[in-house]
Design an enzyme around this catalytic site. Sequence first.
Site, mmCIF file in Angstrom:
data_model
loop_
_atom_site.group_PDB
_atom_site.id
_atom_site.type_symbol
_atom_site.label_atom_id
_atom_site.label_comp_id
_atom_site.label_asym_id
_atom_site.label_seq_id
_atom_site.Cartn_x
_atom_site.Cartn_y
_atom_site.Cartn_z
ATOM 1 N N CYS B 94 73.679 63.588 -19.519
ATOM 2 C CA CYS B 94 72.857 62.506 -18.962
ATOM 3 C C CYS B 94 73.607 61.161 -18.948
ATOM 4 O O CYS B 94 74.527 60.998 -18.177
ATOM 5 C CB CYS B 94 71.547 62.419 -19.745
ATOM 6 S SG CYS B 94 70.218 61.633 -18.819
ATOM 7 N N HIS B 197 69.267 68.362 -21.423
ATOM 8 C CA HIS B 197 68.868 68.145 -22.817
ATOM 9 C C HIS B 197 68.184 69.433 -23.274
ATOM 10 O O HIS B 197 68.173 70.415 -22.567
ATOM 11 C CB HIS B 197 67.868 66.990 -22.910
ATOM 12 C CG HIS B 197 68.343 65.709 -22.334
ATOM 13 N ND1 HIS B 197 69.264 64.913 -22.952
ATOM 14 C CD2 HIS B 197 68.006 65.056 -21.182
ATOM 15 C CE1 HIS B 197 69.472 63.822 -22.212
ATOM 16 N NE2 HIS B 197 68.735 63.894 -21.133
#
Lengths: 475, 244
Positions: B94, B197
Amino acid sequence: MLNTFWQRWSETRYNTKVTTLRFLLALWIGKSARLFVRLIGQGSGTALPGLLALNIDPTFLHTGLKQLKDDCIVISGTNGKTTTAQMVRAVMKPPHQSLLMNKEGSNLLRGIASSIIEHSRLDGHIQASLGLFELDEATLPLLLDIQPPRILVLLNLFRDQLDRYGEVDLIRKKWADAIKKLPTETRLVLNADDPLVASLGKGWSNVVFFGIDDVSAASEKPASHLDVRACPSCGGKLAMRNFFASHLCHYQCQKCSFHRPKPDIAAIHIISNGLEETDIGVVIHGKRQRLTIPIPGLPAVYSTLATCAVAHILELDKTVVLDALRALPRPFGRWERIEINGQKILLILIKNPAGASAVLDTLAGTKHNTLLLALNDNLADGTDVSWIWDTPFEKLPGAKRVIVTGTRANDLALRFKYAERKTIEVVSSLKQAIIRGLHVKHGSDTGSLTILATYTAMLAIRKILTGSHLGGVQE
Amino acid sequence: MTLQLCHLYGDIMNTYGDDGNIIAIQKRCAWRGIDVELMRSNIGDSIPSDVDLFFFGGGQDKAQEAVGRDLVETNKGAQLKKQVDDGTPLLSICGGYQLLAEYYQPFEGQKIPGVGLFPAYTEAGQRRMIGNVVVQLRPDVFDNIHSTIVGFENHSGRTFLRNLDDRLGTVVSGNGNNGGDSTEGIMVKHAIGCYLHGSLLPKNPHLADWLIGKALEHRYRKKIDLSPLDDTLEWRAHSAAGGT
């Protein structure tokens, strides 16, 4: 019954505008929906009626809340809303029998609308004089915009359900913007130990700060990840020490003058009596008090301090407050004790790293026959279960048996494997998991069962334990 | 055997359970008798030179800005790039992924330059892409039985690859890099960037072991076979998140 604070407020803000036809229509449809939902047994009607009413009359809340002549108290924060609201309710009960509260878990605008529907007569008159609302972090700014409260209690701000709420900084910014628009009469009750919250009092004279001064209750190192390291005012590095829960601590900016405000309501001596109760020595605006609450853990201490702040503002009778706190029932799913066939069950809600970490800290050193952990990933739990990796489950207390369940039981089992916790039992059905947990007997002991569960799992477990199909809980 | 693991900016880049990746590497090494030395490099620190594996997670916007300045305005970004060029494996997620690419273009204002380690760039997007993701790994790199990786995405930045062949994999469900071209992540040498994630590595043990293998290869300059572990629980969690 009104004391001087209420009178001063009422003179400036009390408004009994006549309800509109649209409001009445929304109310009636809401009431019908409530009746229908309850009749068909699909819940208690805390969401749908309010949702319908808000769709029919977008000013429904505004019109409704304006009728409350003592206005409202609003409580928000990531953790501790329900416990705090229950505490405030308990201490206020004698003088304020006519409280309008949203039901636990319905902390969106529709929840408040539903409570108005429930407590209104058909002619639109609300049978309550004071609102006491717990609000979701993301919903708070919306309500502040509609109806500025008389007292706004902000407990803390932690990472929680990032899939729904987004980042902590973003929520804090929305709070700050909404608070700027509040009238100066609104009293802010802020947690001095949370830099994200305490900094919101900047420029306000009407603030009461609460916090923990007893550093013997603190850890040198934080228990979980910190959601703040930089000064909310200038972005400089915060010097932080004495951690009470996640980033709730004593702090000072190393660049600008921002520092932890001296609390007006401070816990100076905390003695925890196992998982039974907590003794707190409190200083309230310079005066010492001792009080006892029947809930363990530091988060409950913060709720108590916030409640003391509200009680102080409302000039409530001290003895009444102390007695009410001592006799407080444990809120729904918050260290709640349930007994079935002589077996003691402890039910604890976990939902984010900071809260779960505080629960693990409170449980430290205790022994359990069976630990049952339930992880769901429904919307109300958060669909993102990654938070279990930010939670120090390595600290899970000793137990003869650990069972995991819920829609994401496999994720939890994996988390425990990586916390070097051996022999985890995965049971996909909640009911089967409880049955297994309840029927563990060691020697002549009746088993004790400690349950940690996310929100929807907690609701379902509670229903199984206390509901009508309780008789069916057998192997 | 020893492995030196470096956590980049772990004090402020740690949202969405990204630390689970560190735990996964530590434990999967420990269970095989491999020592892991965990080093941390935060703002103001230098990048250690003897690293076998880098990890760089995601963070909040403000943290990401501060980290971006630290990487680009010092020579740390360049150092990192040099080590990756030498074959050091890296996993970035990310925010970390975005910072290691060429630049980030916000809605308003100037481009925020990145390290340029990945030939890709990111633009601010209107829609937040949130949910479980299943990705089919590039078959030319990964020849495992389990060809999918699973995770949870939560980003509004849309990342575009200069060359689609650099992708880490193809999106089976979810959005991936930009919600448009079905690519997810990037892979350059042994460096990976992605939006997953979840945490990623505990649920994707094949990817964790691939990184550990490359890290040991980097350290000992030869191919090292990892002893197999019982990954029953890992694969169950993998399947529960939609992986095959």
